[in-house]
Design a protein around this motif. Structure first.
Motif, mmCIF file in Angstrom:
data_model
loop_
_atom_site.group_PDB
_atom_site.id
_atom_site.type_symbol
_atom_site.label_atom_id
_atom_site.label_comp_id
_atom_site.label_asym_id
_atom_site.label_seq_id
_atom_site.Cartn_x
_atom_site.Cartn_y
_atom_site.Cartn_z
ATOM 1 N N GLY A 1 0.814 -1.211 0.000
ATOM 2 C CA GLY A 1 0.000 0.000 0.000
ATOM 3 C C GLY A 1 0.849 1.264 0.000
ATOM 4 N N ALA A 2 1.950 1.241 0.752
ATOM 5 C CA ALA A 2 2.827 2.414 0.791
ATOM 6 C C ALA A 2 3.515 2.639 -0.551
ATOM 7 N N LEU A 3 3.800 1.562 -1.276
ATOM 8 C CA LEU A 3 4.459 1.678 -2.577
ATOM 9 C C LEU A 3 3.478 1.943 -3.715
ATOM 10 N N ALA A 4 2.183 1.852 -3.433
ATOM 11 C CA ALA A 4 1.179 2.019 -4.493
ATOM 12 C C ALA A 4 1.297 3.346 -5.233
ATOM 13 N N PRO A 5 1.439 4.472 -4.529
ATOM 14 C CA PRO A 5 1.458 5.735 -5.268
ATOM 15 C C PRO A 5 2.796 6.075 -5.923
ATOM 16 N N ARG A 6 3.919 5.531 -5.358
ATOM 17 C CA ARG A 6 5.207 5.960 -5.915
ATOM 18 C C ARG A 6 6.348 5.073 -5.434
ATOM 19 N N THR A 7 7.477 5.236 -6.076
ATOM 20 C CA THR A 7 8.723 4.577 -5.698
ATOM 21 C C THR A 7 9.246 5.214 -4.416
ATOM 22 N N LEU A 8 9.763 4.367 -3.519
ATOM 23 C CA LEU A 8 10.287 4.876 -2.249
ATOM 24 C C LEU A 8 11.651 4.262 -1.945
ATOM 25 N N ALA B 1 11.218 -11.394 -4.157
ATOM 26 C CA ALA B 1 11.346 -12.773 -4.638
ATOM 27 C C ALA B 1 10.058 -13.258 -5.289
ATOM 28 N N ASP B 2 8.921 -12.809 -4.775
ATOM 29 C CA ASP B 2 7.627 -13.215 -5.333
ATOM 30 C C ASP B 2 7.213 -12.383 -6.535
ATOM 31 N N GLY B 3 7.969 -11.340 -6.848
ATOM 32 C CA GLY B 3 7.689 -10.547 -8.042
ATOM 33 C C GLY B 3 6.753 -9.372 -7.837
ATOM 34 N N PHE B 4 6.437 -9.026 -6.578
ATOM 35 C CA PHE B 4 5.554 -7.892 -6.299
ATOM 36 C C PHE B 4 6.302 -6.562 -6.306
ATOM 37 N N HIS C 1 1.250 -3.999 -8.962
ATOM 38 C CA HIS C 1 0.152 -3.080 -9.283
ATOM 39 C C HIS C 1 -1.148 -3.838 -9.536
ATOM 40 N N SER C 2 -1.061 -5.002 -10.160
ATOM 41 C CA SER C 2 -2.285 -5.776 -10.435
ATOM 42 C C SER C 2 -2.926 -6.270 -9.147
ATOM 43 N N PHE C 3 -2.129 -6.436 -8.098
ATOM 44 C CA PHE C 3 -2.658 -6.897 -6.816
ATOM 45 C C PHE C 3 -3.373 -5.784 -6.059
ATOM 46 N N LEU C 4 -3.125 -4.529 -6.412
ATOM 47 C CA LEU C 4 -3.737 -3.419 -5.682
ATOM 48 C C LEU C 4 -5.256 -3.435 -5.760
ATOM 49 N N VAL C 5 -5.812 -3.885 -6.870
ATOM 50 C CA VAL C 5 -7.281 -3.899 -7.016
ATOM 51 C C VAL C 5 -7.918 -4.849 -5.997
ATOM 52 N N PRO C 6 -7.547 -6.132 -5.957
ATOM 53 C CA PRO C 6 -8.160 -6.985 -4.928
ATOM 54 C C PRO C 6 -7.754 -6.591 -3.510
ATOM 55 N N MET C 7 -6.544 -6.068 -3.343
ATOM 56 C CA MET C 7 -6.115 -5.632 -2.019
ATOM 57 C C MET C 7 -7.000 -4.489 -1.526
ATOM 58 N N GLN C 8 -7.308 -3.542 -2.397
ATOM 59 C CA GLN C 8 -8.152 -2.416 -2.009
ATOM 60 C C GLN C 8 -9.558 -2.888 -1.657
ATOM 61 N N GLN C 9 -10.054 -3.866 -2.365
ATOM 62 C CA GLN C 9 -11.367 -4.425 -2.035
ATOM 63 C C GLN C 9 -11.350 -5.058 -0.646
ATOM 64 N N LEU C 10 -10.265 -5.758 -0.320
ATOM 65 C CA LEU C 10 -10.120 -6.346 1.012
ATOM 66 C C LEU C 10 -10.069 -5.253 2.078
ATOM 67 N N VAL C 11 -9.349 -4.186 1.803
ATOM 68 C CA VAL C 11 -9.262 -3.067 2.745
ATOM 69 C C VAL C 11 -10.639 -2.445 2.958
ATOM 70 N N TYR C 12 -11.377 -2.212 1.881
ATOM 71 C CA TYR C 12 -12.734 -1.652 1.997
ATOM 72 C C TYR C 12 -13.638 -2.578 2.815
ATOM 73 N N TRP C 13 -13.562 -3.872 2.526
ATOM 74 C CA TRP C 13 -14.400 -4.837 3.225
ATOM 75 C C TRP C 13 -14.056 -4.835 4.718
ATOM 76 N N ALA C 14 -12.751 -4.887 5.033
ATOM 77 C CA ALA C 14 -12.326 -4.901 6.439
ATOM 78 C C ALA C 14 -12.795 -3.644 7.158
ATOM 79 N N ASP C 15 -12.689 -2.508 6.504
ATOM 80 C CA ASP C 15 -13.120 -1.253 7.103
ATOM 81 C C ASP C 15 -14.634 -1.255 7.346
ATOM 82 N N ALA C 16 -15.381 -1.742 6.384
ATOM 83 C CA ALA C 16 -16.843 -1.748 6.493
ATOM 84 C C ALA C 16 -17.343 -2.717 7.567
ATOM 85 N N HIS C 17 -16.604 -3.783 7.835
ATOM 86 C CA HIS C 17 -17.087 -4.831 8.746
ATOM 87 C C HIS C 17 -16.295 -4.936 10.044
#
Length: 136
Positions: A43-50, A76-79, A101-117
């Protein structure tokens, strides 16, 4: 740099397709990214290189050793891609790969779900603890 994918081959069948590292893709992937720190790092790397210290500050309460270990696993896992610049002092940057980057979409859905519940889950935990306390 393209992400590398390590696979193991079955010695009995050298001509066939390689076997996966782990037979259950869900457990294999979730065991690696479902730890305490991986999602926060991604999540921290989502917006930019650090750089390492920037990433450490963005996460907050992670030790340098744990950050280093988790970044190595995510690389090592390629993320995550690690880039070392041959400068004095050396500069190292971390960025998400296409896979990351492709993982950010399902990750964000998990974050939204966790926040909502989260409130419901906490309420259920308190109720379960109260029942357990009454059993003893």
């Amino acid at each position: 740099m393209e992400p590398s994918h390590t696979t193991m081959t079955d010695p009995a069948d050298e001509t066939g397709p390689p076997a996966f590292d782990h037979p259950c893709p869900i457990r294999d992937v979730l065991d690696r990214i479902g730890d305490q720190w991986s999602l926060l790092i991604l999540g921290a790397l989502a917006p930019r290189t650090l750089r390492f210290n920037e990433l450490s500050r963005a996460i907050g309460d992670i030790s340098r050793q744990m950050l280093s270990r988790t970044l190595k696993r995510l690389e090592a896992d390629g993320f995550v891609q690690r880039t070392l610049y041959p400068e004095v002092p050396p500069r190292v940057e971390y960025t998400l790969t296409a896979l990351g980057h492709s993982f950010l979409v399902p990750m964000q859905q998990l974050v939204y779900w966790a926040d909502a519940h989260h409130e419901d889950i906490c309420r259920s935990r308190r109720a379960a603890r109260a029942l357990d306390a009454g059993d003893h």
